[in-house]
Design a protein around this motif. Structure first.
Motif, PDB file in Angstrom:
ATOM      1  N   LEU A   5       0.835  -1.193   0.000  1.00 39.41           N
ATOM      2  CA  LEU A   5       0.000   0.000   0.000  1.00 39.41           C
ATOM      3  C   LEU A   5       0.873   1.247   0.000  1.00 39.41           C
ATOM      4  O   LEU A   5       1.785   1.380   0.823  1.00 39.41           O
ATOM      5  CB  LEU A   5      -0.889   0.026   1.248  1.00 39.41           C
ATOM      6  CG  LEU A   5      -1.791  -1.183   1.493  1.00 39.41           C
ATOM      7  CD1 LEU A   5      -2.481  -1.056   2.843  1.00 39.41           C
ATOM      8  CD2 LEU A   5      -2.799  -1.345   0.371  1.00 39.41           C
ATOM      9  N   ASP A   6       0.578   2.164  -0.912  1.00 44.99           N
ATOM     10  CA  ASP A   6       1.182   3.488  -0.871  1.00 44.99           C
ATOM     11  C   ASP A   6       0.540   4.224   0.302  1.00 44.99           C
ATOM     12  O   ASP A   6      -0.582   3.899   0.708  1.00 44.99           O
ATOM     13  CB  ASP A   6       0.900   4.205  -2.195  1.00 44.99           C
ATOM     14  CG  ASP A   6       1.381   5.643  -2.189  1.00 44.99           C
ATOM     15  OD1 ASP A   6       2.572   5.867  -1.912  1.00 44.99           O
ATOM     16  OD2 ASP A   6       0.552   6.534  -2.466  1.00 44.99           O
ATOM     17  N   ILE A   7       1.212   5.234   0.819  1.00 44.44           N
ATOM     18  CA  ILE A   7       0.666   5.956   1.961  1.00 44.44           C
ATOM     19  C   ILE A   7      -0.022   7.254   1.533  1.00 44.44           C
ATOM     20  O   ILE A   7      -1.240   7.392   1.673  1.00 44.44           O
ATOM     21  CB  ILE A   7       1.758   6.243   3.012  1.00 44.44           C
ATOM     22  CG1 ILE A   7       2.276   4.916   3.592  1.00 44.44           C
ATOM     23  CG2 ILE A   7       1.225   7.145   4.121  1.00 44.44           C
ATOM     24  CD1 ILE A   7       3.439   5.056   4.547  1.00 44.44           C
ATOM     25  N   ASP A   8       0.748   8.204   1.019  1.00 47.61           N
ATOM     26  CA  ASP A   8       0.209   9.539   0.737  1.00 47.61           C
ATOM     27  C   ASP A   8      -0.753   9.528  -0.444  1.00 47.61           C
ATOM     28  O   ASP A   8      -0.434   9.016  -1.512  1.00 47.61           O
ATOM     29  CB  ASP A   8       1.355  10.527   0.500  1.00 47.61           C
ATOM     30  CG  ASP A   8       2.175  10.722   1.763  1.00 47.61           C
ATOM     31  OD1 ASP A   8       1.577  11.057   2.804  1.00 47.61           O
ATOM     32  OD2 ASP A   8       3.400  10.513   1.712  1.00 47.61           O
ATOM     33  N   ASP A   9      -1.926  10.070  -0.224  1.00 47.34           N
ATOM     34  CA  ASP A   9      -3.005  10.152  -1.210  1.00 47.34           C
ATOM     35  C   ASP A   9      -3.549   8.787  -1.618  1.00 47.34           C
ATOM     36  O   ASP A   9      -4.266   8.658  -2.597  1.00 47.34           O
ATOM     37  CB  ASP A   9      -2.598  10.970  -2.441  1.00 47.34           C
ATOM     38  CG  ASP A   9      -2.347  12.420  -2.085  1.00 47.34           C
ATOM     39  OD1 ASP A   9      -3.103  12.966  -1.259  1.00 47.34           O
ATOM     40  OD2 ASP A   9      -1.386  13.007  -2.620  1.00 47.34           O
ATOM     41  N   THR A  10      -3.186   7.760  -0.864  1.00 49.27           N
ATOM     42  CA  THR A  10      -3.783   6.436  -1.031  1.00 49.27           C
ATOM     43  C   THR A  10      -4.369   6.062   0.330  1.00 49.27           C
ATOM     44  O   THR A  10      -5.550   6.285   0.570  1.00 49.27           O
ATOM     45  CB  THR A  10      -2.742   5.410  -1.531  1.00 49.27           C
ATOM     46  OG1 THR A  10      -2.193   5.877  -2.772  1.00 49.27           O
ATOM     47  CG2 THR A  10      -3.379   4.051  -1.763  1.00 49.27           C
ATOM     48  N   VAL A  11      -3.539   5.553   1.249  1.00 49.51           N
ATOM     49  CA  VAL A  11      -4.030   5.219   2.589  1.00 49.51           C
ATOM     50  C   VAL A  11      -4.547   6.474   3.295  1.00 49.51           C
ATOM     51  O   VAL A  11      -5.611   6.444   3.915  1.00 49.51           O
ATOM     52  CB  VAL A  11      -2.927   4.529   3.425  1.00 49.51           C
ATOM     53  CG1 VAL A  11      -3.355   4.386   4.885  1.00 49.51           C
ATOM     54  CG2 VAL A  11      -2.595   3.165   2.833  1.00 49.51           C
TER      55      VAL A  11
END
Length: 160
Positions: A5-11
């Motif tokens: 999982l990507d973090i910024d603007d995803t999670v």
């Protein structure tokens, strides 16, 4: 099956959804999803604390190993940096034997797909709105970065 999982603007754009996905993934025995972010490794402590505060306990966190200048100097610097991040993310997905990556950045999507990784390309509602309602005066850096509404461009000073 391994998921990253990507973090910024995803999670960060869909924290409740990804928290439920995280719990479900653990419940069916797949192991914890991996967090794979272009944030520089110097931000590891703060990033880990943020993820734990969101309910992702003891996250498997892999971060971009180099420092970089933010805001970007210009559109060329932005594109060069994004391409480096994308190449790193694709390499990490292969190295970690990731089956599915969830990410918002089209550079990461293209690089990981080219490396044979299945990618779910997500966009936050804010990014989607902004993509279709860019102010006419935005510079190329603003467009290259896909700035969020209310952000100020480091190159032209425009507020998106």
């Amino acid at each position: 099956m391994k998921i990253a999982l990507d973090i910024d603007d995803t999670v960060t754009a869909h924290p409740h959804f990804f928290y439920e996905l995280f719990k479900s993934w653990l419940a069916v025995g797949h192991g914890a999803p991996v967090f794979l972010t272009a944030r520089p490794s110097s931000q590891a402590r703060d990033t880990r604390q943020m993820l734990e505060a969101m309910g992702f306990h003891d996250p498997l966190l892999f971060m971009y190993p180099e420092e970089y200048t933010w805001p970007f100097r210009d559109a060329a610097h932005a594109l060069e940096t994004k391409k480096k991040h994308a190449a790193w993310k694709a390499k990490m997905c292969v190295r970690l034997e990731i089956d599915v990556l969830v990410d918002d950045c089209h550079h990461n999507v293209a690089a990981c797909q080219a490396a044979g990784i299945f990618v779910l390309h997500v966009k936050s509602p804010e990014r989607a709105k902004q993509q279709y309602s860019k102010p006419a005066e935005m510079c190329h850096t603003c467009e290259a970065l896909g700035m969020m509404p209310g952000e100020v461009c480091g190159m032209c000073g425009t507020t998106s």
